[in-house]
Design an enzyme around this catalytic site. Structure first.
Site, PDB file in Angstrom:
ATOM      1  CG  ASP A   8     -13.233  20.887   0.085  1.00 17.06           C
ATOM      2  OD1 ASP A   8     -14.080  21.283   0.655  1.00 17.06           O
ATOM      3  OD2 ASP A   8     -11.653  20.927  -0.422  1.00 17.06           O
ATOM      4  CG  ASP A  64     -12.817  25.733   4.260  1.00 19.10           C
ATOM      5  OD1 ASP A  64     -13.228  26.853   4.443  1.00 19.10           O
ATOM      6  OD2 ASP A  64     -14.111  25.223   4.911  1.00 19.10           O
ATOM      7  CD  GLU A 122      -9.327  24.906   7.210  1.00 17.59           C
ATOM      8  OE1 GLU A 122      -9.945  25.670   7.926  1.00 17.59           O
ATOM      9  OE2 GLU A 122     -10.465  23.981   6.405  1.00 17.59           O
ATOM     10  N   GLY A 176     -14.931  19.847  10.028  1.00 24.21           N
ATOM     11  CA  GLY A 176     -16.592  20.634  10.679  1.00 24.21           C
ATOM     12  C   GLY A 176     -15.672  21.783  11.451  1.00 24.21           C
ATOM     13  CE  LYS A 224     -22.442  23.102  14.577  1.00 26.20           C
ATOM     14  NZ  LYS A 224     -22.081  23.194  13.271  1.00 26.20           N
ATOM     15  NE  ARG A 275     -10.754  21.450  12.308  1.00 25.93           N
ATOM     16  CZ  ARG A 275     -11.529  21.889  11.325  1.00 25.93           C
ATOM     17  NH1 ARG A 275     -11.523  23.418  11.257  1.00 25.93           N
ATOM     18  NH2 ARG A 275     -11.633  20.944  10.425  1.00 25.93           N
ATOM     19  CG  ASP A 278      -8.103  20.381   0.436  1.00 22.90           C
ATOM     20  OD1 ASP A 278      -9.628  20.453   0.276  1.00 22.90           O
ATOM     21  OD2 ASP A 278      -7.752  20.721   1.457  1.00 22.90           O
TER      22      ASP A 278
HETATM   23  C1  XBP Z   1     -12.938  22.051   6.281  1.00 27.33           C
HETATM   24  C2  XBP Z   1     -13.845  21.980   7.798  1.00 27.33           C
HETATM   25  C3  XBP Z   1     -14.122  22.932   7.900  1.00 27.33           C
HETATM   26  C4  XBP Z   1     -13.408  24.271   8.093  1.00 27.33           C
HETATM   27  C5  XBP Z   1     -14.238  24.814   9.546  1.00 27.33           C
HETATM   28  O1  XBP Z   1     -13.991  22.004   4.753  1.00 27.33           O
HETATM   29  O2  XBP Z   1     -13.305  21.019   8.019  1.00 27.33           O
HETATM   30  O3  XBP Z   1     -14.487  22.076   9.029  1.00 27.33           O
HETATM   31  O4  XBP Z   1     -12.230  23.966   8.796  1.00 27.33           O
HETATM   32  O5  XBP Z   1     -15.221  25.821   9.322  1.00 27.33           O
HETATM   33  P1  XBP Z   1     -14.171  21.632   3.705  1.00 27.33           P
HETATM   34  P2  XBP Z   1     -16.240  25.208  10.260  1.00 27.33           P
HETATM   35  O6  XBP Z   1     -12.594  21.542   3.172  1.00 27.33           O
HETATM   36  O7  XBP Z   1     -14.974  20.065   3.687  1.00 27.33           O
HETATM   37  O8  XBP Z   1     -14.206  22.509   2.667  1.00 27.33           O
HETATM   38  O9  XBP Z   1     -16.072  25.951  11.120  1.00 27.33           O
HETATM   39  O10 XBP Z   1     -17.465  25.979   8.741  1.00 27.33           O
HETATM   40  O11 XBP Z   1     -17.108  24.161  10.094  1.00 27.33           O
HETATM   41 MG    MG Z   2     -10.892  20.860   1.675  1.00 25.75          MG
END
Ligand code: XBP
Ligand code: MG
Length: 256
Positions: free
Chosen positions: A10, A12, A19, A53, A55, A57, A184
């Protein structure tokens, strides 16, 4: 015994703590630039992270909190434009090197490359963000170390749906038992689980620590480093300050 053939990371919260000080700040910058009086505080953002995501969110925030100014971004195209501006802010921030990788991530990635465990990514974030993070932390070549990068809108349904993990497994031509997912969040765990992956290593962070990880065989506070030892939170883990690729291979093999 199923040999570990690939690690699926993963992004983020797992590769880096992006974040709170990355995505959140970039969303707020895009809102301000668009003249929207919205401010996602650290606490509110934690609640909004339930929806994966960017958008999705934004749409969820408008629906749930009915903020002033929402009429200006009522169509999908308007949300997409606002989100594209957010992505630009985010990439600019990463370019200035403000977000490092989490402890131990570089060690495990280079260990995997050394022993021939393949690397892949399964994330809900935008592909350009993944490239910017890899380049700003590991260098321009790092993108090519990952054989498959599943990101953002390549699948219609984001985590906790299994789609992104299924997409990545398909392109790796591997079965779920041949990979370990490093995640995570509960959304990430549930996505991997729904794709049939049972070998999941959770590395928690400030936003995800209290989530339900009961399905995960292994939960740690991070991959750890000598200077930042990991805390073992669940599962039969070796008494070590940090996990090596050999540890991950052993943890995986033990499950089958
Ligand atoms: C985390 C998410 C993402 C990011 C924002 O992704 O939910 O939406 O917060 O990125 P992961 P975008 O933990 O699966 O890596 O604004 O590009 O969607
Ligand atoms: Mg994550």
């Amino acid at each position: 015994m199923a040999e570990l053939k690939a690690l699926i990371f993963d992004v983020d919260g797992t590769l880096a703590d992006t974040e709170r000080d990355g995505h959140r700040v970039a969303f707020n910058a895009a809102f301000a630039a668009a003249g929207l009086p919205w401010d996602w505080t650290v606490e509110r953002y934690g609640e909004l992270l339930d929806v994966t995501g960017g958008k999705e969110r934004i749409a969820y925030f408008m629906e749930k909190h009915r903020p002033a100014g929402r009429a200006a971004v009522s169509s999908k195209a308007q949300i997409a434009a606002l989100h594209a501006a957010k992505t630009q802010h985010y990439i600019q921030m990463l370019g200035s090197g403000v977000i490092p990788l989490r402890a131990g991530v570089e060690r495990v990635i280079s260990g995997a490359r050394r022993v021939g465990v393949r690397l892949a990514i399964a994330t809900t974030t935008t592909p350009d963000n993944v490239r910017a993070l890899l380049e700003s932390t590991l260098g321009e070549e790092a993108w090519s170390w990952f054989e498959v990068i599943g990101a953002g809108d390549v699948v219609p349904a984001k985590k906790p749906a299994p789609d992104i993990y299924c997409w990545v497994l398909d392109r790796l031509s591997l079965t779920p038992d041949e990979v370990m997912a490093v995640e995570d969040s509960a959304n990430g765990l549930n996505a991997a689980w729904a794709a049939g992956i049972r070998s999941v290593l959770i590395t928690t962070n400030d936003y995800t620590r209290g989530q339900d990880f009961r399905r995960a065989p292994y939960v740690v506070s991070g991959l750890g480093d000598e200077g930042a030892p990991l805390v073992r939170l669940a599962g039969d883990l070796p008494p070590t300050t940090h996990l090596s690729i050999a540890d991950l291979q052993a943890l995986h093999a033990r499950l089958f």
